[in-house]
Design a protein around this motif. Sequence first.
Motif, PDB file in Angstrom:
ATOM      1  N   GLU A  52      -4.681 -15.919   6.964  1.00 25.44           N
ATOM      2  CA  GLU A  52      -3.722 -15.299   6.487  1.00 25.44           C
ATOM      3  C   GLU A  52      -3.422 -14.238   7.152  1.00 25.44           C
ATOM      4  OE1 GLU A  52      -4.366 -17.150   1.892  1.00 25.44           O
ATOM      5  OE2 GLU A  52      -5.599 -16.171   2.932  1.00 25.44           O
ATOM      6  N   VAL A  53      -3.497 -13.891   8.330  1.00 20.76           N
ATOM      7  CA  VAL A  53      -4.290 -12.222   9.044  1.00 20.76           C
ATOM      8  C   VAL A  53      -3.446 -12.007  10.169  1.00 20.76           C
ATOM      9  CG1 VAL A  53      -5.444 -10.643   9.779  1.00 20.76           C
ATOM     10  CG2 VAL A  53      -6.283 -11.621   7.432  1.00 20.76           C
ATOM     11  N   GLY A 113      -4.460 -15.699  12.410  1.00 21.08           N
ATOM     12  CA  GLY A 113      -4.021 -16.553  11.436  1.00 21.08           C
ATOM     13  C   GLY A 113      -2.173 -16.730  12.837  1.00 21.08           C
ATOM     14  N   MET A 114      -2.100 -14.831  12.830  1.00 19.11           N
ATOM     15  CA  MET A 114      -0.371 -14.774  13.747  1.00 19.11           C
ATOM     16  C   MET A 114      -0.496 -13.474  14.540  1.00 19.11           C
ATOM     17  SD  MET A 114       3.153 -14.154  13.254  1.00 19.11           S
ATOM     18  CE  MET A 114       3.436 -11.992  12.230  1.00 19.11           C
ATOM     19  N   ILE A 174       5.557  -5.792  -0.508  1.00 18.06           N
ATOM     20  CA  ILE A 174       6.087  -7.064  -1.405  1.00 18.06           C
ATOM     21  C   ILE A 174       4.432  -7.682  -0.938  1.00 18.06           C
ATOM     22  CG2 ILE A 174       7.958  -7.481  -0.904  1.00 18.06           C
ATOM     23  CD1 ILE A 174       7.214  -9.117   1.986  1.00 18.06           C
ATOM     24  N   GLY A 175       3.537  -6.816  -1.470  1.00 13.15           N
ATOM     25  CA  GLY A 175       1.864  -7.342  -1.920  1.00 13.15           C
ATOM     26  C   GLY A 175       1.075  -7.017  -0.161  1.00 13.15           C
ATOM     27  N   ILE A 176       1.434  -7.446   0.849  1.00 16.71           N
ATOM     28  CA  ILE A 176       1.332  -7.643   2.043  1.00 16.71           C
ATOM     29  C   ILE A 176      -0.200  -5.816   2.592  1.00 16.71           C
ATOM     30  CG2 ILE A 176       0.626  -7.589   4.085  1.00 16.71           C
ATOM     31  CD1 ILE A 176       2.715  -9.763   3.019  1.00 16.71           C
ATOM     32  N   LYS A 196      -0.758 -12.497   4.763  1.00 17.27           N
ATOM     33  CA  LYS A 196      -1.336 -11.479   3.137  1.00 17.27           C
ATOM     34  C   LYS A 196      -2.087 -10.178   3.695  1.00 17.27           C
ATOM     35  CE  LYS A 196      -2.242 -15.676   0.054  1.00 17.27           C
ATOM     36  NZ  LYS A 196      -3.056 -16.466  -0.694  1.00 17.27           N
ATOM     37  N   LEU A 197      -2.434  -9.790   5.052  1.00 17.35           N
ATOM     38  CA  LEU A 197      -2.746  -8.852   5.707  1.00 17.35           C
ATOM     39  C   LEU A 197      -2.392  -9.006   6.884  1.00 17.35           C
ATOM     40  CD1 LEU A 197      -6.566  -7.171   5.354  1.00 17.35           C
ATOM     41  CD2 LEU A 197      -5.321  -7.379   7.724  1.00 17.35           C
ATOM     42  N   LEU A 198      -1.862  -7.352   7.630  1.00 16.24           N
ATOM     43  CA  LEU A 198      -1.718  -6.781   8.967  1.00 16.24           C
ATOM     44  C   LEU A 198      -2.210  -5.617   9.322  1.00 16.24           C
ATOM     45  CD1 LEU A 198       0.622  -6.665  11.297  1.00 16.24           C
ATOM     46  CD2 LEU A 198       1.898  -4.978   9.844  1.00 16.24           C
ATOM     47  N   ALA A 199      -2.699  -6.337  10.398  1.00 23.75           N
ATOM     48  CA  ALA A 199      -4.453  -6.114  10.594  1.00 23.75           C
ATOM     49  C   ALA A 199      -3.542  -5.347  11.826  1.00 23.75           C
ATOM     50  CB  ALA A 199      -5.851  -5.849  10.979  1.00 23.75           C
TER      51      ALA A 199
END
Length: 186
Positions: A127-128, A145-146, A78-80, A37-40
């Motif tokens: 979710e990150v 998460g990834m 897409i809401g990320i 849900k979030l790319l950091a």
Amino acid sequence: LKILLNLSNKMISNTKYGIIDQSNYNNELIRKAKKIKLLAFDVDGVLTDGGIYIDQDGNELKRFYAQDGHGIKIIQTIGIKTMIISGRVSKAVDNRASELDIEFTVQGSRDKLKSYNDQKTGISLEEVCYVGDDTVDIKLLKNVGMSVIVPNSNPILNDHDFDCMTQRIGGSGAIRDVCDLIYFSK
């Protein structure tokens, strides 16, 4: 070049799912990417090539890759959510973050896990997806998460296991590789 290839091969062997390759996404990597849900990401060496350019008047300049910016804009559709967590402070980063509508920008961080938690995003670490390249990134990489590293990462990262490595180096499409994986997993 031979030394860089040897380092990259060693780093690939320390990733669970290898290189992010659009033609052959690993099913487990896709499963992880679907949850994001979030790319950091870090800036120097990840969003940029790691070079710090200083002009004759002392102004700092950074080179950003247009495809990375486009990838960020695509996943935002897409809401990320997106977040920069950088160890340095730079006006150029503020400008690029503003231009790309990056929701969270943290600079001057020496503890990136704490910096993430301090932002109160409402998004769990599971979710990150975090993309990093140096020792200051390890703690956050180990808790998301990834976890993604770039081929030009500090060799010390070889001693750790992360989920995957981008095909392209930082500042030359690494963030776009991750954005495409997240986008196509949805």
